[in-house]
Design a protein around this motif. Structure first.
Motif: not given
Length: 270
Positions: A8-12, A208-217
């Protein structure tokens, strides 16, 4: 063996959830009509006589569309591959708007062509998702689809090194070792230690900003799950970082295993 899951992908920023492969019905040769033509020689043949048991490339294109004119010369690579005794055939499926355009476009083609305006062409285009052009579908010797993205495959492999681009098993792409951090020391462990475990591959990058947002979760969920199931799964970080420093900075936030940064070929293949 590893139990692997679909991507499942969301940009990088992306996450491997379970393994998925293309499923398709074998090619229906009746959709190719009664006769194939080689315009440069005038040779004709029954589709089943020349295609069965071979890898088949269906090329959907048209003379009126400029991207097709730019792409067609790349197909001449296959003339060289055929000289190397590769068992495959190309079939041009014309999307031209007139027979004159068809003749102009196909006259120098050295591969098989469907007759112009074949009645079954719309059905063929629908089955093989020829919604845009150029479109290249690679069909295996058993008649099932290897890839519908032959244009991209050829762009990434212009000399045909990996042709016919059969998908690699993830277990064959992964390196022999992975790394973990224990007591601030980096340890390299054989991937075979993960046999019979569920493997979660996390694709991300420090930039990647999306990675930064998702990683803590993800980290929170990973540690909860790891406490509940310490023996039957592992998460492995697959870095998209450009530098080793970025890799280590980001990996330090995760607390999981990782594919070594120097294993670039494996990371890119995944």
């Amino acid at each position: 063996v590893f139990d692997l899951f679909f991507f499942v992908s969301c940009y990088y920023c992306s996450f491997l959830v379970f393994h998925h492969s293309i499923m398709s019905e074998p090619i229906d040769y009746s959709l190719l009509g009664d006769t194939l033509i080689k315009p440069d020689t005038g040779e004709t043949a029954d589709p089943q006589e020349v295609l069965v048991g071979k890898v088949v490339l269906l090329y959907f294109g048209a003379n009126w569309w400029q991207p097709c004119l730019k792409f067609t010369p790349k197909l001449h690579l296959f003339n060289q591959l055929q000289q190397g005794n590769k068992e495959f055939e190309i079939v041009f499926c014309s999307m031209d708007r007139s027979e004159e355009e068809y003749k102009i476009y196909s006259e120098s083609m050295t591969w098989w062509c469907l007759p112009y305006a074949l009645s079954t062409l719309p059905r063929l285009a629908t089955i093989y998702h020829a919604h845009g052009m150029p479109h290249l579908v690679v069909i295996d010797t058993d008649g099932t689809v290897i890839t519908r993205n032959g244009v991209d495959a050829l762009s990434h492999d212009p000399v045909g090194k990996d042709f016919p681009w059969r998908p690699q098993r993830i277990v064959d792409i992964l390196p022999e070792y992975y790394i973990i951090e224990e007591n601030e020391d980096e340890n390299m462990l054989p991937l075979s230690d993960l046999d019979d475990k569920y493997i979660l591959l996390y694709f991300a990058s420090k930039t990647d900003s999306l990675s930064q947002d998702f990683t803590p979760w993800l980290v929170k969920a990973y540690h909860i799950l790891k406490k509940q199931r310490p023996e039957d799964f592992e998460m492995i970080f697959v870095s998209g970082d450009d530098s080793e420093a970025s890799f280590y900075t980001y990996w330090s936030q995760l607390g999981c295993a990782a594919i070594p940064f120097e294993e670039q070929e494996s990371r890119e293949a995944l």
